[in-house]
Design a protein around this motif. Structure first.
Motif: not given
Length: 590
Positions: A110-114, A166-168, A273-287
């Motif tokens: 999940e971390a790789m997918r995020a 290939f981090l896994d 699996e909830e990592l993806t929206p968390l990253f979206q929130n971070i990028m939205n705030q930075l931009k």
């Protein structure tokens, strides 16, 4: 009178300090004008970004927080404010991903997918870097990267994907969390200020397996606060994301402190699996930026006008100013510019501010007067603040002068010379009484050049005995104790267990306690002013009765007995330690 002037001085000082604090508070918040649009003039739009002291855009601001000033005369709030995520805003992000044993299986997938989802959200101009950590971070130098786990900043997202996917297969065991975050902060420190961040994905536990026992805070050579202090030194926010690994626990206390003390945000993902929206929130705030809609009051002409935007927040205020044109200047005869548009389409505040002002600038005294007048007209609030500060400074100086003069005059008025009833006369000098015999000289009789003869019947003088030197008075306790009535200085036993002794200057010694930074910069505990020593050269850390030394990316290397230190090394008594060309002898003291 003394008390009255003292009160005035204190009040003036308080007012001046309040004014200084107000002015310094303006640095807590920053504002930039990113773009101006005038397609539907007089309707205008100003694109601005408001950031905190860590360079993170501030969200949730309304029209009541902004003020628009045109040509230094008209002042009004915007009619509407809209939050806007600008996809063209360029940011630099380093991803620090935990691949220790607790992430094995579904968490690392999940971390790789995020991480791939985050790369998908970055624009072609955005820059990204990667640090995947397990077991140990081989080098804290951002220029020395471990292949297969670390990638330097690049706009080539596929280069990072080739490592992420290939981090896994690189899962380790121990968790050097503090070292990984510290290195990530040092990597992003070279990126543009205000558009950079560190994103950490971990369960928040720095640990190491020592003889089958998991020991917390033992996975890194860095201390827990080292990455926080380094981030604060460079004004870099850290966004921490808590992952639930195989252990089922998250060290929320440290991850929350890591984010709050650096200006970032801590977010917890109960499920991977909830990592993806968390990253979206971070990028939205930075931009994020704001669009200020307002009705322009300047005439539609070819002159240059000024726009000042101010934001007022509880933590401070900030403003930015730029020059702009509504209509372009007609093309010059010698260099026609066909295809010019009626409305100026400025792409950024920088381009606007670089536009030349056609008005001639007078010189001499009149030029100074005109400059002051224009400044007051264009920036009335700034002129008021400067004037208030000057007046308060004058009041303080006058008050202090009055207090000094009053304090100097008061002792002269209050002093009264003492009067005595009788005049003082010194007692007469002592003189001896009559001599005991006719041949006994008086005490005041000069004896030089005379020979005295003893009268008959006096005993013969005893043979001369050599004088005996008086015995010295011994002070109880030996050296270091003062005589009776003196002050005794008690020296405590040294608390250190190790010493570095300079080989070229044996009188220069350094006690080793805890963690000691060695380098040429003045913020180190051991400062070595030598051209071969880097600003931050090495660390020496105490672990029980052992001392570990490791290099932190120095240019000329750290050596023990002429062997270069490439990983933490235990010091033994008598080892010769060399930083660049500066040599020391290490000694253990028990």
């Amino acid at each position: 009178m003394k008390q009255r002037w003292s009160v005035i001085s204190i009040l003036s000082l308080v007012l001046l300090l309040a004014n200084i604090l107000t002015a310094s508070a303006q640095g807590v918040v920053s504002l930039t004008i990113d773009n101006l649009r005038f397609e539907e003039f007089p309707q205008a739009q100003a694109y601005v970004t408001v950031r905190n002291e860590n360079g993170v855009p501030i969200t949730g601001l309304g029209a009541d927080k902004f003020e628009i000033i045109e040509d230094g005369r008209s002042s009004f709030p915007p009619s509407e404010v809209q939050a806007h995520v600008n996809p063209e805003a360029v940011v630099s992000v380093v991803m620090v991903i935990d691949i220790s044993g607790s992430m094995k299986g579904k968490p690392i997938q999940e971390a790789m997918r995020a991480a791939n989802a985050l790369l998908d959200q970055l624009s072609a101009q955005d820059r990204a870097a990667l640090i995947a950590f397990a077991d140990r971070v081989k080098s804290l130098n951002p220029a020395e990267l471990e292949e297969g786990k670390e990638v330097a900043f690049t706009t080539d997202k596929n280069l990072i994907r080739n490592v992420v996917n290939f981090l896994d297969q690189r899962i380790g065991w121990d968790t050097p969390l503090y070292d990984a975050i510290y290195k990530g902060v040092r990597m992003v420190a070279s990126e543009p200020v205000g558009k950079r961040a560190v994103i950490v994905m971990t369960d928040g536990r720095d640990e190491r397996d020592i003889n089958g026992v998991t020991t917390k805070d033992a996975g890194s050579v860095s201390a827990p606060d080292d990455p926080i202090l380094e981030a604060n030194r460079h004004n870099i926010p850290i966004f921490s994301v808590g992952l639930v690994g195989l252990g089922g626990k998250i060290d929320t206390k440290y991850l929350t402190r890591l984010a709050e003390r650096t200006g970032g945000i801590y977010q917890q993902a109960p499920k991977p699996e909830e990592l993806t929206p968390l990253f979206q929130n971070i990028m939205n705030q930075l931009k994020q930026q704001y669009i200020l809609f307002y009705q322009s009051t300047v005439p539609k002409d070819t002159n240059y006008h000024s726009l000042l935007v101010r934001v007022q927040l509880p933590q401070g205020q900030a403003f930015a100013e730029t020059k702009f044109q509504i209509l372009e200047q007609p093309p010059a005869a010698e260099s026609p510019a066909p295809g010019s548009t009626e409305v100026a389409q400025a792409s950024s505040a920088t381009e606007l501010s670089q536009a030349p002002t056609p008005e001639p600038q007078p010189s001499g005294i009149q030029g100074v007067i005109d400059t002051v007048r224009n400044t007051i007209q264009e920036r009335p609030m700034l002129a008021i603040i400067v004037l208030a500060g000057v007046l308060l400074l004058i009041i303080l100086i006058v008050a202090l002068l009055l207090v000094l003069l009053r304090g100097r005059k008061a002792p002269e008025e209050e002093y009264i010379a003492p009067e005595f009833a009788e005049s003082y006369a010194p007692p007469p000098a002592w003189t001896p009484g009559p001599a005991a015999g006719p041949t006994t000289p008086g005490i005041s009789t000069p004896m030089e050049g005379r020979t005295e003869i003893a009268p008959p019947g006096w005993p013969e003088p005893a043979p001369a005995v050599p004088p005996v030197a008086p015995r010295p008075v011994e002070v109880p306790g030996g050296p270091g104790f003062a005589p009776a009535g003196g002050t005794r200085v008690i020296e405590r036993a040294p608390q250190h267990l190790g010493v570095l002794v300079d080989k070229s200057r044996p009188e220069r010694k350094y006690d080793l306690k805890g963690t000691m930074n060695v380098g040429r910069a003045h913020d180190n505990q051991i400062v070595l002013d030598h051209p071969t020593v880097s600003r931050h050269h090495a660390w020496i850390k105490t672990e029980g009765e052992d001392f570990l030394i490791f290099d932190v990316g120095s240019a000329n290397g750290t050596f023990v007995n002429d062997e270069r230190v490439t990983e933490p090394r235990r010091l033994e008594s008598g080892d010769v330690v060399r930083f660049g060309e500066v040599s020391f002898v290490f000694t253990k003291v028990f």
